[in-house]
Design a protein around this motif. Structure first.
Motif, PDB file in Angstrom:
ATOM      1  N   SER A  40       0.826  -1.212   0.000  1.00  0.00           N
ATOM      2  CA  SER A  40       0.000   0.000   0.000  1.00  0.00           C
ATOM      3  C   SER A  40       0.855   1.255   0.000  1.00  0.00           C
ATOM      4  O   SER A  40       1.923   1.284   0.595  1.00  0.00           O
ATOM      5  N   LEU A  41       0.346   2.289  -0.664  1.00  0.00           N
ATOM      6  CA  LEU A  41       0.920   3.621  -0.554  1.00  0.00           C
ATOM      7  C   LEU A  41       0.251   4.290   0.634  1.00  0.00           C
ATOM      8  O   LEU A  41      -0.968   4.237   0.769  1.00  0.00           O
ATOM      9  N   LYS A  42       1.028   4.888   1.468  1.00  0.00           N
ATOM     10  CA  LYS A  42       0.499   5.517   2.677  1.00  0.00           C
ATOM     11  C   LYS A  42       0.484   7.022   2.526  1.00  0.00           C
ATOM     12  O   LYS A  42       1.372   7.579   1.884  1.00  0.00           O
ATOM     13  N   PRO A  43      -0.492   7.680   3.104  1.00  0.00           N
ATOM     14  CA  PRO A  43      -1.674   7.136   3.759  1.00  0.00           C
ATOM     15  C   PRO A  43      -2.813   6.927   2.758  1.00  0.00           C
ATOM     16  O   PRO A  43      -3.233   7.859   2.095  1.00  0.00           O
ATOM     17  N   ALA A  44      -3.279   5.735   2.646  1.00  0.00           N
ATOM     18  CA  ALA A  44      -4.447   5.364   1.827  1.00  0.00           C
ATOM     19  C   ALA A  44      -4.478   6.038   0.468  1.00  0.00           C
ATOM     20  O   ALA A  44      -5.479   6.611   0.052  1.00  0.00           O
ATOM     21  N   ALA A  45      -3.352   5.955  -0.263  1.00  0.00           N
ATOM     22  CA  ALA A  45      -3.250   6.631  -1.561  1.00  0.00           C
ATOM     23  C   ALA A  45      -3.317   5.656  -2.729  1.00  0.00           C
ATOM     24  O   ALA A  45      -3.361   6.074  -3.872  1.00  0.00           O
ATOM     25  N   GLY A  46      -3.307   4.348  -2.452  1.00  0.00           N
ATOM     26  CA  GLY A  46      -3.306   3.340  -3.508  1.00  0.00           C
ATOM     27  C   GLY A  46      -2.313   2.252  -3.182  1.00  0.00           C
ATOM     28  O   GLY A  46      -2.190   1.834  -2.041  1.00  0.00           O
ATOM     29  N   GLY A  47      -1.563   1.802  -4.202  1.00  0.00           N
ATOM     30  CA  GLY A  47      -0.610   0.731  -3.989  1.00  0.00           C
ATOM     31  C   GLY A  47       0.603   0.875  -4.882  1.00  0.00           C
ATOM     32  O   GLY A  47       0.668   1.762  -5.740  1.00  0.00           O
ATOM     33  N   ALA A  48       1.568  -0.027  -4.684  1.00  0.00           N
ATOM     34  CA  ALA A  48       2.777  -0.037  -5.496  1.00  0.00           C
ATOM     35  C   ALA A  48       3.237  -1.472  -5.682  1.00  0.00           C
ATOM     36  O   ALA A  48       3.000  -2.330  -4.830  1.00  0.00           O
ATOM     37  N   ILE A  49       3.898  -1.711  -6.808  1.00  0.00           N
ATOM     38  CA  ILE A  49       4.403  -3.037  -7.149  1.00  0.00           C
ATOM     39  C   ILE A  49       5.815  -2.871  -7.698  1.00  0.00           C
ATOM     40  O   ILE A  49       6.080  -1.939  -8.478  1.00  0.00           O
ATOM     41  N   VAL A  50       6.709  -3.759  -7.291  1.00  0.00           N
ATOM     42  CA  VAL A  50       8.033  -3.848  -7.906  1.00  0.00           C
ATOM     43  C   VAL A  50       7.996  -5.086  -8.793  1.00  0.00           C
ATOM     44  O   VAL A  50       7.638  -6.174  -8.335  1.00  0.00           O
ATOM     45  N   ALA A  51       8.352  -4.907 -10.065  1.00  0.00           N
ATOM     46  CA  ALA A  51       8.267  -5.988 -11.044  1.00  0.00           C
ATOM     47  C   ALA A  51       9.600  -6.148 -11.762  1.00  0.00           C
ATOM     48  O   ALA A  51      10.365  -5.190 -11.904  1.00  0.00           O
ATOM     49  N   HIS A  52       9.853  -7.383 -12.226  1.00  0.00           N
ATOM     50  CA  HIS A  52      11.046  -7.673 -13.027  1.00  0.00           C
ATOM     51  C   HIS A  52      10.742  -8.877 -13.899  1.00  0.00           C
ATOM     52  O   HIS A  52       9.626  -9.363 -13.924  1.00  0.00           O
ATOM     53  N   ASN A  53      11.740  -9.347 -14.648  1.00  0.00           N
ATOM     54  CA  ASN A  53      11.550 -10.506 -15.542  1.00  0.00           C
ATOM     55  C   ASN A  53      10.450 -10.272 -16.570  1.00  0.00           C
ATOM     56  O   ASN A  53       9.705 -11.188 -16.924  1.00  0.00           O
ATOM     57  N   THR A  54      10.349  -9.044 -17.054  1.00  0.00           N
ATOM     58  CA  THR A  54       9.332  -8.707 -18.044  1.00  0.00           C
ATOM     59  C   THR A  54       9.791  -7.487 -18.819  1.00  0.00           C
ATOM     60  O   THR A  54      10.693  -6.768 -18.366  1.00  0.00           O
TER      61      THR A  54
END
Length: 95
Positions: A40-54
């Motif tokens: 989650s992005l704080k405070p209650a702002a959404g989310g985040a993802i770390v991605a690789h192999n793409t």
């Protein structure tokens, strides 16, 4: 490597209704070895993802499959990182 931010959009109120599909989408990302971290992005702002192999193009397609993105609960922004140095524990991320 990519950092994806998912910030709340115009249909934030539909988040609860679409949460199971969103969680399934995240689970698939981990199972397929693309997602390294999600939270989650704080405070209650959404989310985040770390991605690789793409690639960026593949990641953009994957993101469009997220019910939150498709239904405009969130807006996705992609930051591409070309790691040049990392802690030994993250050395697999350095090209």
């Amino acid at each position: 490597m990519f950092v994806v931010t998912l910030t709340f959009g115009t249909n934030k109120s539909r988040a609860n209704e679409l949460m199971q599909g969103h969680n399934d989408w995240i689970r698939r990302g981990f199972e397929e070895g693309v997602f390294l971290l999600a939270g989650s992005l704080k405070p209650a702002a959404g989310g985040a993802i770390v991605a690789h192999n793409t690639s960026r193009a593949e990641l953009e397609l994957r993101i469009q499959d997220d019910p939150f993105v498709a239904e405009e609960v969130v807006r996705a922004d992609i930051i591409e990182i070309a790691p040049g140095r990392a802690d030994a524990r993250l050395s697999f991320l350095v090209a």
